[in-house]
Design an enzyme around this catalytic site. Structure first.
Site, mmCIF file in Angstrom:
data_model
loop_
_atom_site.group_PDB
_atom_site.id
_atom_site.type_symbol
_atom_site.label_atom_id
_atom_site.label_comp_id
_atom_site.label_asym_id
_atom_site.label_seq_id
_atom_site.Cartn_x
_atom_site.Cartn_y
_atom_site.Cartn_z
ATOM 1 N N GLN A 1 0.838 -1.199 0.000
ATOM 2 C CA GLN A 1 0.000 0.000 0.000
ATOM 3 C C GLN A 1 0.870 1.245 0.000
ATOM 4 O O GLN A 1 1.906 1.292 0.648
ATOM 5 C CB GLN A 1 -0.915 -0.005 1.218
HETATM 6 P P1 GTP Z 1 -0.787 -6.066 0.060
HETATM 7 O O1 GTP Z 1 -0.404 -6.892 1.257
HETATM 8 O O2 GTP Z 1 -1.945 -5.163 0.296
HETATM 9 O O3 GTP Z 1 0.385 -5.295 -0.474
HETATM 10 O O4 GTP Z 1 -1.290 -7.067 -1.119
HETATM 11 P P2 GTP Z 1 -0.608 -8.422 -1.609
HETATM 12 O O5 GTP Z 1 0.336 -8.122 -2.713
HETATM 13 O O6 GTP Z 1 -0.070 -9.190 -0.453
HETATM 14 O O7 GTP Z 1 -1.853 -9.202 -2.275
HETATM 15 P P3 GTP Z 1 -2.596 -10.496 -1.715
HETATM 16 O O8 GTP Z 1 -1.699 -11.693 -1.746
HETATM 17 O O9 GTP Z 1 -3.259 -10.170 -0.454
HETATM 18 O O10 GTP Z 1 -3.671 -10.726 -2.885
HETATM 19 C C1 GTP Z 1 -4.641 -9.734 -3.199
HETATM 20 C C2 GTP Z 1 -5.871 -10.395 -3.803
HETATM 21 O O11 GTP Z 1 -5.538 -10.973 -5.070
HETATM 22 C C3 GTP Z 1 -6.432 -11.540 -2.961
HETATM 23 O O12 GTP Z 1 -7.832 -11.497 -3.045
HETATM 24 C C4 GTP Z 1 -5.880 -12.781 -3.630
HETATM 25 O O13 GTP Z 1 -6.692 -13.906 -3.437
HETATM 26 C C5 GTP Z 1 -5.874 -12.357 -5.088
HETATM 27 N N1 GTP Z 1 -4.857 -13.064 -5.901
HETATM 28 C C6 GTP Z 1 -3.550 -13.269 -5.592
HETATM 29 N N2 GTP Z 1 -2.935 -13.937 -6.570
HETATM 30 C C7 GTP Z 1 -3.861 -14.168 -7.535
HETATM 31 C C8 GTP Z 1 -3.825 -14.808 -8.822
HETATM 32 O O14 GTP Z 1 -2.803 -15.311 -9.306
HETATM 33 N N3 GTP Z 1 -4.994 -14.826 -9.529
HETATM 34 C C9 GTP Z 1 -6.143 -14.271 -9.049
HETATM 35 N N4 GTP Z 1 -7.237 -14.350 -9.800
HETATM 36 N N5 GTP Z 1 -6.213 -13.655 -7.863
HETATM 37 C C10 GTP Z 1 -5.087 -13.600 -7.115
#
Ligand code: GTP
Ligand code: MG
Length: 154
Positions: free
Chosen positions: A45
């Site tokens: 974020q």
């Molecule tokens: P922050 O911690 O806020 O920086 O985000 P992050 O990069 O850790 O993202 P996170 O892993 O929480 O994933 C964000 C959203 O994307 C979640 O709802 C996941 O389920 C979804 N997501 C992650 N990888 C994939 C993917 O390969 N395909 C799809 N369709 N959704 C995904």
């Protein structure tokens, strides 16, 4: 006996790109008897991105995650990548950078080749890098990336 080599890996990328999902999928996998990855999951974020730099000094590899379906923010991802590459604690170090062009399963996702063009990855001359298309939910593409990273950290 053999001592495991511990490699500190930073996982970076914009919020919602899939970093936490990827790391949670990687955890149970086996990286071989002599190598252990300790992956730091940073928040993507905007208000937390300035915390990333405190971890640069101690990291030995970077995983940079991109949401391949988020075309609107591809330019923001590129800006963050450029800032990172120019940081004094990373600029002159040949640490490997693994890119995941994540969410390849989504209809709007662009190819990993397209992502590498949009981020101008071909301009990275002073660090080994590699890009893999991934679907972190199904776990697809992750092992290929980890295998590549292992080759540079052994
Ligand atoms: P922050 O911690 O806020 O920086 O985000 P992050 O990069 O850790 O993202 P996170 O892993 O929480 O994933 C964000 C959203 O994307 C979640 O709802 C996941 O389920 C979804 N997501 C992650 N990888 C994939 C993917 O390969 N395909 C799809 N369709 N959704 C995904
Ligand atoms: Mg997260």
């Amino acid at each position: 006996g053999l001592k495991k080599k511990e490699v500190h890996v930073l996982c970076l990328g914009l919020d919602n790109s899939g970093k936490t999902t990827i790391i949670n999928k990687l955890k149970p996998s086996n990286h071989g008897p002599t190598l252990s990855f300790t992956v730091f999951d940073m928040s993507g974020q905007g208000r937390y991105r300035n915390l990333w730099e405190h971890y640069y000094k101690d990291c030995q590899a970077i995983i940079f995650v991109i949401d391949s379906s988020d075309k609107l923010r591809m330019v923001v991802a590129k800006e963050e990548l450029d800032t990172l590459m120019n940081h004094p604690d990373l600029k002159h170090r040949r640490i490997p950078i693994l890119f995941f062009a994540n969410k390849m399963d989504l209809r709007d996702a662009v190819s990993s080749v397209k992502v590498s063009h949009l981020l101008s990855l071909e301009d990275i001359k002073d660090k080994p890098w590699h890009i893999c298309a991934s679907d972190a939910i199904k776990g697809e593409g992750l092992q290929e990336g980890v295998d590549w990273l292992q080759g540079y950290t052994e």
